[in-house]
Design a protein around this motif. Structure first.
Motif, PDB file in Angstrom:
ATOM      1  N   VAL A   1       0.876  -1.182   0.000  1.00 39.16           N
ATOM      2  CA  VAL A   1       0.000   0.000   0.000  1.00 39.16           C
ATOM      3  C   VAL A   1       0.915   1.234   0.000  1.00 39.16           C
ATOM      4  CG1 VAL A   1      -1.889   1.201   1.154  1.00 39.16           C
ATOM      5  CG2 VAL A   1      -1.719  -1.289   1.312  1.00 39.16           C
ATOM      6  N   HIS A   2       1.276   1.703  -1.174  1.00 35.97           N
ATOM      7  CA  HIS A   2       2.285   2.757  -1.294  1.00 35.97           C
ATOM      8  C   HIS A   2       1.704   4.164  -1.272  1.00 35.97           C
ATOM      9  CE1 HIS A   2       5.584  -0.021  -2.177  1.00 35.97           C
ATOM     10  NE2 HIS A   2       4.695  -0.713  -2.863  1.00 35.97           N
ATOM     11  N   ASP A   3       0.388   4.300  -1.378  1.00 36.39           N
ATOM     12  CA  ASP A   3      -0.184   5.648  -1.504  1.00 36.39           C
ATOM     13  C   ASP A   3      -0.785   6.171  -0.208  1.00 36.39           C
ATOM     14  OD1 ASP A   3      -2.315   3.900  -1.390  1.00 36.39           O
ATOM     15  OD2 ASP A   3      -3.566   5.093  -2.734  1.00 36.39           O
ATOM     16  N   ALA A   4      -0.670   5.423   0.899  1.00 34.19           N
ATOM     17  CA  ALA A   4      -1.350   5.829   2.132  1.00 34.19           C
ATOM     18  C   ALA A   4      -0.852   7.180   2.625  1.00 34.19           C
ATOM     19  CB  ALA A   4      -1.164   4.769   3.214  1.00 34.19           C
ATOM     20  N   GLY A   5       0.462   7.378   2.627  1.00 35.34           N
ATOM     21  CA  GLY A   5       1.001   8.643   3.110  1.00 35.34           C
ATOM     22  C   GLY A   5       0.617   9.812   2.233  1.00 35.34           C
ATOM     23  N   VAL A   6       0.691   9.603   0.929  1.00 35.22           N
ATOM     24  CA  VAL A   6       0.323  10.664  -0.013  1.00 35.22           C
ATOM     25  C   VAL A   6      -1.157  10.988   0.113  1.00 35.22           C
ATOM     26  CG1 VAL A   6       0.174  11.274  -2.454  1.00 35.22           C
ATOM     27  CG2 VAL A   6       2.146   9.987  -1.604  1.00 35.22           C
ATOM     28  N   ARG A   7      -1.959   9.953   0.202  1.00 36.67           N
ATOM     29  CA  ARG A   7      -3.404  10.125   0.287  1.00 36.67           C
ATOM     30  C   ARG A   7      -3.805  10.892   1.537  1.00 36.67           C
ATOM     31  NH1 ARG A   7      -5.778   4.534   0.368  1.00 36.67           N
ATOM     32  NH2 ARG A   7      -5.168   4.629   2.547  1.00 36.67           N
ATOM     33  N   ASP A   8      -3.105  10.632   2.646  1.00 32.18           N
ATOM     34  CA  ASP A   8      -3.452  11.288   3.904  1.00 32.18           C
ATOM     35  C   ASP A   8      -2.627  12.543   4.183  1.00 32.18           C
ATOM     36  OD1 ASP A   8      -5.372   9.391   4.441  1.00 32.18           O
ATOM     37  OD2 ASP A   8      -3.994   8.074   5.507  1.00 32.18           O
TER      38      ASP A   8
END
Length: 236
Positions: free
Chosen positions: A211-218
């Motif tokens: 899950v590579h987009d969690a930081g960007v998404r949040d």
């Protein structure tokens, strides 16, 4: 005392290097003025931060001093707290069995002191030490003994950490969907509490599961950026 309180606030808001400077200065002033009990507490706060930064050698030396002070002033709670952090240092050296022994001793002391919240916090540390030592079954057993309501003011920061540990145990058993769900729930709690350290650790686990987009998404950034901003050394 003001410096110590400023350090606590800086630590809470992710300004760890500022907190470390203030803790050190407070410790030195307490020592010069002969306030030995307060010196021990300020030194403990400093050591706790150093452990989280991965600077375990420095933390270990400080904790030895804290234990001498705590025993001299008969502060059993501080003795137990210092032993819990010592367990982290020992675990980081690869001695999981030694760390478990220290944690059991600290837990027993918190039991005798009627400190149920600290006892729970010690169990969480125990679960993490066991999991890091690949003792997944033992970790799962400890997590199963924890109370249901961990998201309380009495246990700050514990709920997202437990979610992270549960996520890791699911991942160890190949239950990726359950692991991601636990980690994302923990990330939401850590973000609500502005707990940047736990955010970074949760993001690291999520990246490990793809899950590579969690930081960007949040809007959190990458886990490496967060840890670097907190002064966590790269090997920690």
């Amino acid at each position: 005392h003001c410096l110590n309180n400023i350090a606590v606030q800086a630590y809470t808001h992710g300004r760890w290097e500022e907190a470390l400077v203030c803790y050190r200065e407070a410790t030195q002033i307490f020592r010069r003025t002969g306030d030995t009990a307060s010196e021990g507490n300020a030194a403990y706060n400093q050591a706790e931060l150093l452990v989280r930064q991965g600077r375990c050698a420095e933390a270990g030396e400080l904790l030895d001093e804290v234990l001498v002070i705590a025993r001299a002033v008969e502060d059993d709670e501080l003795v137990a707290l210092a032993m819990r952090e010592q367990a982290r240092v020992v675990a980081a050296s690869g001695d999981a069995a030694g760390a478990v022994g220290l944690l059991h001793e600290a837990r027993q002391m918190f039991e005798q002191l009627d400190e149920p919240d600290e006892r729970v916090a010690t169990d969480v540390v125990l679960a993490e030490v066991l999991l890091d030592a690949d003792r997944v079954g033992d970790c799962t057993e400890v997590l199963g003994t924890l109370p249901d309501d961990l998201d309380s003011e009495a246990l700050p920061g514990v709920a997202p950490r437990v979610r992270r540990l549960r996520g890791r145990t699911h991942a160890a058993h190949g239950r990726s969907d359950e692991a991601v769900a636990e980690l994302l729930a923990g990330l939401r709690l850590a973000q609500r509490d502005d707990d940047r350290y736990e955010q970074a650790l949760l993001l690291r686990e999520l990246v490990g599961l793809g899950v590579h987009d969690a930081g960007v998404r949040d809007g959190l950034g990458t886990y490496t950026e967060i840890l670097a901003s907190l002064g966590v050394i790269s090997s920690a």
